[in-house]
Design a protein around this motif. Structure first.
Motif, mmCIF file in Angstrom:
data_model
loop_
_atom_site.group_PDB
_atom_site.id
_atom_site.type_symbol
_atom_site.label_atom_id
_atom_site.label_comp_id
_atom_site.label_asym_id
_atom_site.label_seq_id
_atom_site.Cartn_x
_atom_site.Cartn_y
_atom_site.Cartn_z
ATOM 1 N N TYR A 83 0.721 -1.164 0.134
ATOM 2 C CA TYR A 83 0.259 -0.054 0.277
ATOM 3 C C TYR A 83 0.958 1.588 -0.182
ATOM 4 O O TYR A 83 0.495 2.035 -0.608
ATOM 5 C CB TYR A 83 -0.991 -0.242 1.478
ATOM 6 N N ASP A 84 2.219 1.554 1.087
ATOM 7 C CA ASP A 84 3.016 1.992 0.803
ATOM 8 C C ASP A 84 3.375 2.907 -0.205
ATOM 9 O O ASP A 84 3.478 3.612 -0.756
ATOM 10 C CB ASP A 84 3.606 2.132 2.001
ATOM 11 N N MET A 85 3.979 1.778 -1.100
ATOM 12 C CA MET A 85 4.836 1.550 -2.136
ATOM 13 C C MET A 85 4.485 1.585 -3.200
ATOM 14 O O MET A 85 4.945 3.015 -4.803
ATOM 15 C CB MET A 85 5.439 -0.067 -2.365
ATOM 16 N N PHE A 86 2.938 1.062 -3.315
ATOM 17 C CA PHE A 86 2.509 2.006 -5.115
ATOM 18 C C PHE A 86 1.910 3.289 -4.567
ATOM 19 O O PHE A 86 1.453 3.294 -5.167
ATOM 20 C CB PHE A 86 0.844 0.712 -4.759
ATOM 21 N N ASN A 87 1.476 3.301 -3.077
ATOM 22 C CA ASN A 87 0.650 5.041 -3.630
ATOM 23 C C ASN A 87 1.699 6.028 -3.235
ATOM 24 O O ASN A 87 1.774 7.772 -3.642
ATOM 25 C CB ASN A 87 -0.256 5.113 -2.056
ATOM 26 N N ARG A 88 3.515 5.460 -2.726
ATOM 27 C CA ARG A 88 4.343 6.478 -3.711
ATOM 28 C C ARG A 88 3.712 7.243 -4.790
ATOM 29 O O ARG A 88 5.313 8.038 -5.058
ATOM 30 C CB ARG A 88 5.827 5.873 -3.155
ATOM 31 N N ARG A 89 4.185 5.909 -5.598
ATOM 32 C CA ARG A 89 3.842 6.370 -7.219
ATOM 33 C C ARG A 89 3.080 7.552 -7.455
ATOM 34 O O ARG A 89 1.793 7.448 -7.651
ATOM 35 C CB ARG A 89 3.737 5.343 -8.411
ATOM 36 N N GLU A 90 3.030 8.360 -8.462
ATOM 37 C CA GLU A 90 2.152 9.740 -8.732
ATOM 38 C C GLU A 90 0.509 9.105 -9.583
ATOM 39 O O GLU A 90 -0.268 9.226 -9.386
ATOM 40 C CB GLU A 90 2.693 10.907 -9.347
ATOM 41 N N ASP A 91 1.114 7.678 -10.211
ATOM 42 C CA ASP A 91 0.101 7.975 -11.657
ATOM 43 C C ASP A 91 -0.796 6.220 -10.430
ATOM 44 O O ASP A 91 -1.605 5.791 -11.436
ATOM 45 C CB ASP A 91 1.142 7.575 -12.721
ATOM 46 N N VAL A 92 -0.696 6.136 -9.916
ATOM 47 C CA VAL A 92 -1.455 4.725 -8.992
ATOM 48 C C VAL A 92 -1.597 5.209 -7.460
ATOM 49 O O VAL A 92 -1.195 6.355 -6.803
ATOM 50 C CB VAL A 92 -0.462 3.301 -8.527
ATOM 51 N N TRP A 93 -3.379 5.055 -7.654
ATOM 52 C CA TRP A 93 -3.556 4.895 -5.941
ATOM 53 C C TRP A 93 -4.001 3.474 -5.617
ATOM 54 O O TRP A 93 -4.913 3.464 -6.108
ATOM 55 C CB TRP A 93 -5.017 5.998 -6.415
ATOM 56 N N CYS A 94 -3.553 3.473 -4.902
ATOM 57 C CA CYS A 94 -3.894 2.397 -3.810
ATOM 58 C C CYS A 94 -4.332 1.467 -2.676
ATOM 59 O O CYS A 94 -4.310 2.842 -2.340
ATOM 60 C CB CYS A 94 -2.363 0.812 -3.576
ATOM 61 N N GLU A 95 -5.419 1.591 -3.120
ATOM 62 C CA GLU A 95 -6.720 1.758 -1.883
ATOM 63 C C GLU A 95 -7.108 0.214 -1.151
ATOM 64 O O GLU A 95 -6.247 -0.308 -1.912
ATOM 65 C CB GLU A 95 -8.495 2.158 -2.437
#
Length: 647
Positions: A83-95
């Motif tokens: 969750y933390d790793m994915f949301n560090r990307r500006e182009d990805v929103w992990c929920e």
């Protein structure tokens, strides 16, 4: 802003969120329903440190799912990391999304409300990916619940172009075949390694308007990705697997597990999400290392996560400070398969005690071996009078402990217990397994004998120096052979046989001198039988999972919801024979459903260990001598434990 203010502010946002979103009717309906169910905080989102993004500014939406109730899922470190790793990307929103509890499940079906993500409250069907972590075989029907409530067809081949790509990860994916028809793809390995590459490939194909098949073919070319539809299975007349071969040119014959070799350099959440309600593990979790130097022959994790990789102690100190500050938690747990083997444990614990003990922060040390150092550490961080110590001898007799390569002698166990008693403890928990390969009736009875010897050691202490009443609680689970262990060739037993073995142990406890100080419990044998089928099952067992779900099976890991009669009906309805999967010993030549996966540990090593087990021979741990399992060479270098001793 302090943590209390954050929570107060966040709760206010939860109450007013329906005024800030577009779909007013849908959210108003959900709010009304939340007032009618148990623990509505499971579903409202907006917890401290949860991530909210502008959906118009992201290109990939990823729903991260744990197929169990919120309190269990929020305790899982792997999801917090991704969750933390994915949301560090500006182009990805992990929920996040978890299995709705049975009360909400009923309402969602009757009111035809689709499953939604916590952060945005949007339907899961609107996402690009639905990622499901698969930790336990008895959660398989919950996976089908997630798919159905999301409005998705259960089988991947029936889903077409619409809806998210369904991807599975976690330890159960090292035999993904019982779930193969339900998933588009599986990821074998640690999430920090190739997920970025996978997401980049998806984004490129999406921007070009490519098809789902085009993406799956591109994904199949990425190391660690398994696309079940790209493989065909054939069977021999006796029911064993004849062949397992790719049917698509993009599919690899072998899927290589992915692992982060430098675990200090990979992302780790400094501000994990804080649940609104008490989770099962309501604390900061600090992962100190991955892998294990021990070679217990029954332990799947010990084989899957080789080689051992330690995190730098100075980085861990920084994480500890930042995570406690960002969450407001009052406990920190050091996570590892064998914490005692972390080379800088003494330094780390000393730091945590000096830095936080006077600030009301508790320190939890699971997975410690009971030796003088561990006991000294625990005496500093635990309230001895309120706590109990846990030993895991796994087997009562020394013969059986040698068979399973536990690496513990009776002297080690009694000595460790004695040091604990002299240090002020009076309560000890002992964990054992029944049904291990080569187990005899005498081995079973030795469980009670060992527990009595531990109690006797307590009563050797002068009465005036004892710390209360002695209480030795022994419990036994039933052994389940797991893929990629030396015991993957072993047979299991029937439910009746397991109960009979537990009864033998219970009678032996009643015969012990110190029986008033002893307690004995055993786990559910019916669940064990099912776990065994799906741990080593092939694609044909997927029909049983689907049929059991259709019959109403859900939350099978919860005793109050487990219905063995429905599961037995599912086996009858599908014609799948439990005995074929559980009650036969495999030949060394048999093709396993998971043989197409390369975890680094070689099959030749596992065979050698199986034979050594049958001969009762002990294999030294990795720190004492490299056993040549293959993980060091596979990892691209020399194992940190074996140095230059790789053979």
């Amino acid at each position: 802003m302090d943590i209390i203010s954050k929570i107060t502010s966040t709760l206010y946002l939860c109450i007013s969120r329906k005024h800030e979103r577009n779909n007013m009717r849908k959210l108003a309906l959900r709010d009304d329903i939340l007032l009618k169910i148990e623990k509505p905080a499971r579903y409202i989102g907006n917890e401290v440190n949860s991530v909210i993004k502008d959906v118009s500014k992201v290109e990939i939406r990823f729903a991260m799912c744990f197929p169990d109730v919120y309190e269990i899922g929020m305790s899982h470190l792997g999801i917090q990391i991704l969750y933390d790793m994915f949301n560090r990307r500006e182009d990805v929103w992990c929920e996040r999304v978890y299995s709705p509890w049975t009360d909400l499940d009923h309402i969602m079906r009757s009111e035809q409300i689709p499953l939604f993500a916590l952060e945005s409250q949007d339907d899961i069907k609107e996402f690009d990916f639905l990622g499901i972590t698969i930790q336990y075989e008895m959660c398989y029907t919950n996976i089908l619940q997630i798919l159905e409530l999301s409005g998705l067809a259960l089988k991947a081949k029936e889903r077409g172009e619409e809806g998210p790509i369904v991807i599975g990860g976690g330890p159960c994916t090292y035999n993904p075949e019982p779930l193969a028809p339900f998933f588009d793809l599986f990821y074998m390995g640690e999430g920090e390694t190739v997920y970025d590459e996978l997401l980049d490939v998806y984004k490129d194909i999406k921007q070009r308007g490519g098809s789902k098949k085009e993406f799956l073919e591109a994904a199949a070319g990425i190391e660690g990705i398994y696309v079940p539809s790209f493989y065909d299975v054939s069977y021999n007349d006796d029911g064993t697997i004849a062949s397992f071969v790719p049917n698509n040119v993009h599919a690899k014959a072998k899927i290589k597990k992915q692992a982060a070799m430098d675990v200090t350099a990979i992302p780790y959440p400094e501000a994990p999400v804080v649940p609104f309600i008490k989770a099962t593990q309501d604390r900061v979790v600090l992962e100190i290392q991955r892998g294990c130097i021990r070679g217990c022959r029954f332990c799947q994790a010990g084989m899957l996560y080789r080689p051992t990789r330690e995190r730098d102690v100075n980085v861990l100190k920084e994480y500890a400070y930042k995570m406690l500050k960002s969450t407001g938690h009052e406990e920190i747990s050091l996570s590892s398969l064998s914490s005692s083997d972390y080379s800088c444990l003494q330094e780390l614990v000393a730091f945590l005690i000096d830095e936080f003990k006077g600030k009301g922060i508790n320190i939890s040390l699971p997975s410690l071996r009971i030796d003088a150092f561990s006991l000294d550490v625990m005496s500093k961080v635990q309230d001895i009078r309120k706590s109990s110590l846990t030993f895991a001898p796994e087997a009562g007799s020394q013969r059986m402990r040698d068979v399973i390569n536990k690496g513990l002698s009776q002297e080690d166990i009694i000595s460790g217990a004695g040091q604990a008693f002299e240090g002020g403890w009076s309560k000890v928990k002992l964990y054992f397994m029944l049904g291990l390969p080569t187990e005899t009736e005498e081995d079973m009875k030795e469980i009670a004998v060992l527990a009595d010897k531990v109690a006797r050691r307590y009563y050797e202490i002068p009465k005036e120096e004892r710390s209360g009443k002695c209480q030795i609680t022994a419990s036994s689970s039933f052994f389940i052979p797991k893929p990629f262990t030396p015991f993957q060739w072993a047979k299991m037993y029937t439910n009746e046989e397991y109960i009979s073995r537990a009864a033998t142990v219970k009678r032996a406890f009643n015969d012990q001198l110190n029986r008033k100080s002893l307690r004995y419990h055993w786990h559910d044998a019916e669940v064990t039988v099912l776990e065994g089928v799906f741990a080593r099952g092939d694609r044909r067992t997927a029909a049983v999972v689907e049929e059991a779900y259709r019959l109403g099976c859900l939350y099978d890991s919860w005793s109050e919801h487990f219905d063995n009669a429905k599961w037995m009906q599912a086996f009858d309805n599908t014609g799948v024979d439990i005995a074929f999967y559980n009650q036969r010993e495999r030949s060394l030549e048999e093709v396993f459903p998971w043989d197409f996966i390369d975890i680094g540990v070689t099959k030749e090593f596992l065979i050698k260990e199986w034979k050594r087990a049958m001969d009762g021979e002990v294999t030294l741990n990795c720190r004492q001598k490299c056993s040549g399992c293959g993980a060091a060479i596979w990892g691209g270098g020399v194992c940190v434990e074996s140095k230059n001793q790789v053979s």
